[in-house]
Structures are given as structure tokens and as C-alpha cells.
Design an enzyme around this catalytic site. Structure first.
Site, PDB file in Angstrom:
ATOM      1  N   GLU A 116      -2.246 -24.369  32.489  1.00  0.00           N
ATOM      2  CA  GLU A 116      -3.312 -23.573  33.110  1.00  0.00           C
ATOM      3  C   GLU A 116      -4.050 -22.819  32.015  1.00  0.00           C
ATOM      4  OE1 GLU A 116      -5.868 -22.533  35.139  1.00  0.00           O
ATOM      5  OE2 GLU A 116      -4.406 -22.958  36.722  1.00  0.00           O
ATOM      6  N   ASP A 166     -10.260 -28.596  41.502  1.00  0.00           N
ATOM      7  CA  ASP A 166     -11.643 -28.332  41.889  1.00  0.00           C
ATOM      8  C   ASP A 166     -12.311 -29.651  42.268  1.00  0.00           C
ATOM      9  OD1 ASP A 166     -14.385 -27.691  42.002  1.00  0.00           O
ATOM     10  OD2 ASP A 166     -14.166 -26.152  40.469  1.00  0.00           O
ATOM     11  N   LYS A 170     -20.694 -31.231  44.282  1.00  0.00           N
ATOM     12  CA  LYS A 170     -22.051 -31.736  44.049  1.00  0.00           C
ATOM     13  C   LYS A 170     -21.997 -33.008  43.198  1.00  0.00           C
ATOM     14  CE  LYS A 170     -24.553 -27.397  44.541  1.00  0.00           C
ATOM     15  NZ  LYS A 170     -25.544 -26.480  43.933  1.00  0.00           N
ATOM     16  N   ASP A 202      -7.834 -30.808  49.707  1.00  0.00           N
ATOM     17  CA  ASP A 202      -8.300 -30.511  51.065  1.00  0.00           C
ATOM     18  C   ASP A 202      -9.776 -30.881  51.219  1.00  0.00           C
ATOM     19  OD1 ASP A 202      -9.384 -28.569  49.469  1.00  0.00           O
ATOM     20  OD2 ASP A 202      -8.686 -26.853  50.643  1.00  0.00           O
ATOM     21  N   THR A 237       0.584 -23.984  51.196  1.00  0.00           N
ATOM     22  CA  THR A 237       0.009 -22.745  50.684  1.00  0.00           C
ATOM     23  C   THR A 237      -0.535 -21.921  51.849  1.00  0.00           C
ATOM     24  OG1 THR A 237      -2.214 -23.653  50.415  1.00  0.00           O
ATOM     25  CG2 THR A 237      -0.667 -23.973  48.586  1.00  0.00           C
TER      26      THR A 237
END
Length: 259
Positions: A116, A166, A170, A202, A237
Site C-alpha cells: 500500500e 479503483d 471513465k 463491486d 466489509t
């Protein structure tokens, strides 16, 4: 080959694109702070001016030196890094670390090398590691593509997790998505025969993208007919629970490295 990079700190929902208006607390850091964590020009993480809590900063100062592994262009001795021989799993982009900590606590016989770039997220996982006395978690604060490329030996991993990256929804930003053919090929080369790659999202269009990219990689085979049921080791989550109650979908994909 060029690779996009890994997910931003908040997982489970689409992040704002770099050119969209953002609240002041989430605005991109001026200059190019990402260059500290990646030498590549196309990245899918954007560092924000997120708030660092006192506890997160304290654990960055006190815990990260104990569990952190500096990025370097040299193969990492994974058993030496954890002090034992055990199956090694890489987790790419762990957000604030809650899911990572739960999985590591539930699977103490496995070691987790987590990656990360977001400082508050790293501090948060460090706090969870200290509170849970998790000896099977290490952290590399760097670009995941470069870590896998430069530090992870071939056929060394038992698994790789890419949870809620992520989606860069677009179309002009699709090149920033972490799941791309070249990166999947890199992951596959680091998996031992029979090891797995588990992705979850998701965002339905991104799920379709993932399925197409993973299915096209000759070194991998799907463990399901399309999408997989959520494996028991991946906890739901809070965001995912809320979404499911509202009828939102979540898609898991589990592919296995061919022998």
C-alpha cells in the site's frame, strides 16, 4: 511493458478521477508525491492529503520499523522476511487494513506480504498488527507493480489478493486500472503452480473487464464457471454489507496458476 498501479486508500467504491473536483481534505498532494513510491508514469493510485490520526502516526513511527520491508530492486528472501517457512500471500492495496488483519488473524499458518502507498492506511494496519499481535503480516509501502517485478521471485507465492481496486470508471482512465494483461502475466509468473489469484470488485463493468483479462492469460485457469462464490476467508466489509442490503452486487474472481 507498462503497467498501471494499485488501488487508492478507500476500497469498495469508485474514487474520484484526478481531474475531478475533490474536497480539500482529499485533494491531490501538490507536485508529484507519488514519485516516492513509483518510477512509472501511468499509475492507478493518487495520493490525497488525507488526515493522519495521532494513533496512525504513532504506529507508523513505532510499528512500521518492525513490520515494514523497504522497497529495493533485489529478490526478497520471503522466508527470512517472516522468520519461517510458510505459504506466502501478497495483498495488493489493503485500504485501511481491516480486511487484511481479519484474514491474517484467521489464517495464522500463512504469511501476508501487503502492499500500500497511502500513509494513513499503512498506519492503520500497523495499529491493527500491534493490537492483534499479528506476526504473519509485513508491509511494503511502494507501488505494487514494482514490488512484484523487482522483489518477488518467480513461482514464490501461494496466492495474490486484489480486493476492490479503483475501477477508474471513465473510459479515458481505463489505462490506469491495475488489472491489465501485462500485470496479470507478471502476477502469474510469481504464483507457484496451483496457487491462486483472487480479485473482487463491486463495479460490474470492471468485473467483466477482470474476467476477460484473467481468462485471456494462458498461465491461469478459472476455478469457477465465470464469477466465483465469495471464499470464506474474505470477510464482508462494512461498505459491502451496506451495498448488499441495497441490492448492489459484488463479484469475486478466483483463478489458479496452471502446473
Amino acid at each position: 511493458m507498462t503497467f498501471p498501479s494499485h488501488n487508492p486508500p478507500e476500497t469498495g467504491h469508485p474514487s474520484a478521477a484526478p481531474d475531478e473536483a475533490l474536497p480539500a481534505a482529499e485533494a491531490p498532494v501538490p507536485g508529484d508525491p507519488e514519485a516516492r513510491f513509483s518510477s512509472r508514469s501511468i499509475r492507478s493510485f493518487v495520493l490525497r492529503q488525507g488526515r493522519m490520526s495521532v494513533a496512525q502516526q504513532r504506529h507508523l513511527d513505532e510499528t512500521l520499523p518492525k513490520v515494514g520491508i523497504p522497497y529495493r530492486v533485489a529478490p526478497l528472501d520471503l522466508d527470512a522476511a517472516f522468520g519461517r517457512a510458510a505459504p506466502k500471500i501478497v495483498e495488493i492495496g489493503f485500504g485501511m487494513g481491516e480486511t487484511t488483519a481479519k484474514i491474517a488473524a484467521a489464517l495464522p499458518d500463512k504469511d501476508f506480504l501487503t502492499i500500500e502507498v497511502h500513509g494513513p492506511g499503512v498506519g492503520s494496519l500497523c495499529k491493527l498488527i500491534a493490537e492483534g499481535v499479528l506476526d504473519n503480516v509485513r508491509i511494503v509501502q511502494h507501488d505494487a507493480v514494482e514490488v512484484l517485478r523487482d522483489m518477488i521471485p518467480e513461482r514464490a507465492l501461494a496466492g495474490v489478493h486484489v480486493f476492490f481496486p479503483d475501477p477508474w470508471h471513465k473510459k479515458r482512465h481505463h489505462k490506469r486500472r491495475i488489472i491489465q494483461p501485462d500485470f496479470v502475466a507478471l502476477i502469474a509468473s510469481r504464483l507457484a503452480p496451483g496457487a491462486y489469484l483472487h480479485c473482487a470488485t463491486d463495479w460490474e463493468e470492471y468485473a467483466q473487464w477482470m474476467l476477460e483479462v484473467l481468462a485471456a492469460e494462458p498461465a491461469l485457469e478459472n476455478t469457477a464457471d465465470g464469477y466465483a462464490p465469495r471464499p470464506a476467508y474474505r470477510p464482508l466489509t462494512k461498505f459491502e454489507n451496506r451495498g448488499l442490503k441495497l441490492g448492489h452486487g459484488v463479484w469475486d474472481l478466483v483463478f489458479r496458476r496452471r502446473g
